[in-house]
Design a protein around this motif. Structure first.
Motif, PDB file in Angstrom:
ATOM      1  N   ASN A 119       0.727  -1.282   0.046  1.00 16.35           N
ATOM      2  CA  ASN A 119      -0.082   0.072   0.063  1.00 16.35           C
ATOM      3  C   ASN A 119       0.982   1.140   0.108  1.00 16.35           C
ATOM      4  N   ARG A 120       2.107   1.156   0.752  1.00 18.88           N
ATOM      5  CA  ARG A 120       2.885   2.345   0.998  1.00 18.88           C
ATOM      6  C   ARG A 120       3.466   2.829  -0.601  1.00 18.88           C
ATOM      7  N   THR A 122      -1.708  -2.982  -9.980  1.00 20.18           N
ATOM      8  CA  THR A 122      -2.487  -1.992 -10.309  1.00 20.18           C
ATOM      9  C   THR A 122      -3.329  -2.349 -11.455  1.00 20.18           C
ATOM     10  N   GLY A 123      -3.092  -3.619 -11.881  1.00 26.27           N
ATOM     11  CA  GLY A 123      -4.384  -4.168 -12.787  1.00 26.27           C
ATOM     12  C   GLY A 123      -3.814  -3.902 -14.295  1.00 26.27           C
ATOM     13  N   SER A 124      -2.579  -3.791 -14.767  1.00 24.07           N
ATOM     14  CA  SER A 124      -2.326  -3.114 -15.999  1.00 24.07           C
ATOM     15  C   SER A 124      -2.364  -4.257 -17.067  1.00 24.07           C
ATOM     16  N   THR A 125      -1.940  -5.580 -16.517  1.00 21.55           N
ATOM     17  CA  THR A 125      -1.959  -6.627 -17.364  1.00 21.55           C
ATOM     18  C   THR A 125      -3.397  -7.157 -17.640  1.00 21.55           C
ATOM     19  N   LYS A 139      -4.797  -0.126  -2.249  1.00 23.52           N
ATOM     20  CA  LYS A 139      -4.330   1.136  -2.873  1.00 23.52           C
ATOM     21  C   LYS A 139      -3.730   0.789  -4.179  1.00 23.52           C
ATOM     22  N   MET A 140      -3.377  -0.208  -4.367  1.00 23.11           N
ATOM     23  CA  MET A 140      -2.851  -0.901  -5.825  1.00 23.11           C
ATOM     24  C   MET A 140      -4.077  -1.136  -6.592  1.00 23.11           C
ATOM     25  N   ARG A 159      12.453  -1.673   2.933  1.00 17.70           N
ATOM     26  CA  ARG A 159      12.566  -1.356   1.667  1.00 17.70           C
ATOM     27  C   ARG A 159      12.526  -2.470   0.562  1.00 17.70           C
ATOM     28  N   ALA A 160      11.858  -3.702   1.407  1.00 24.18           N
ATOM     29  CA  ALA A 160      11.660  -4.696   0.401  1.00 24.18           C
ATOM     30  C   ALA A 160      10.623  -5.612   1.121  1.00 24.18           C
ATOM     31  N   PRO A 161       9.755  -6.325   0.337  1.00 21.97           N
ATOM     32  CA  PRO A 161       8.612  -7.147   0.815  1.00 21.97           C
ATOM     33  C   PRO A 161       9.350  -8.481   1.311  1.00 21.97           C
TER      34      PRO A 161
END
Length: 210
Positions: A12-13, A53-56, A75-76, A167-169
């Motif tokens: 989300n961030r 974000t659903g682009s594909t 948020k994505m 800085r990483a998931p």
């Protein structure tokens, strides 16, 4: 990929920044789109997890009946809904969930997409087994997965430091052999594979429900 609260906060961030990032390798991306569309029909019911974000999903929408695009980061998904509306796409719906907790309510899908997400799952095999259950007989699971132990052997030493700094998931450090073993153990047969030349590129694999 049961997401922790920390994972969800991370995605989300960075949602706004992620949405602004250009595609790093347009040629490879277009090839992956083309391969995927060989397995889509106007009647296809598609499930995507980790859609970002659903682009594909939006790009594949004209080639399928319906796409259910899911992600853990609301948020994505908000970006995805806005983009779909701007594009006039009405056959993509968005749902905030992780794949392990997703309730299909009797639905099964012709194609499941897991793009750049398996290596972010805490239990990749369990996720693939869930995907197997979500697919119709002879359905296809299409994934793009980074095998960091092969592509970047130093990653297990660098990424934990980045995670401590926020800085990483969560990341699973896989080898190609690990990935192939899990695909077979989950009940799939690989029918197509594309490995881009770039060192850190993901394994793009189409597997059929056996």
């Amino acid at each position: 990929m049961t997401a922790t609260t920390k994972d969800t906060r991370f995605w989300n961030r960075i949602a706004s920044k992620y949405a602004r990032q250009p595609i790093s390798d347009e040629e490879t991306y277009e090839k992956k789109l083309a391969i995927t569309r060989k397995y889509l029909t106007p009647e296809s019911e598609v499930f995507e997890f980790g859609c970002g974000t659903g682009s594909t999903a939006i790009l594949h929408a004209p080639h399928a009946a319906h796409i259910l695009a899911t992600d853990v980061a609301e948020k994505m998904l908000a970006v995805g809904r806005e983009r779909a509306a701007e594009a006039g796409v009405t056959n993509v719906s968005f749902e905030c969930t992780d794949v392990e907790n997703f309730e299909p309510q009797g639905r099964q899908f012709d194609v499941v997409l897991g793009l750049n997400i398996i290596h972010l799952c805490r239990d990749p095999l369990a996720v693939m087994q869930k995907v197997h259950a979500l697919l119709k007989p002879d359905g296809h699971f299409i994934q793009s997965t980074v095998c960091l132990k092969d592509a970047m052997p130093i990653a297990p030493f660098i990424i934990p430091v980045m995670q401590l700094a926020g800085r990483a998931p969560h990341v699973k450090f896989l080898k190609r052999d690990d990935l192939d073993g899990m695909i077979g153990a989950a009940g799939f047969e690989v029918v197509e594979r594309f490995r881009p030349e770039k060192k850190l590129s993901a394994e793009f694999i189409v597997a059929k429900k056996a």
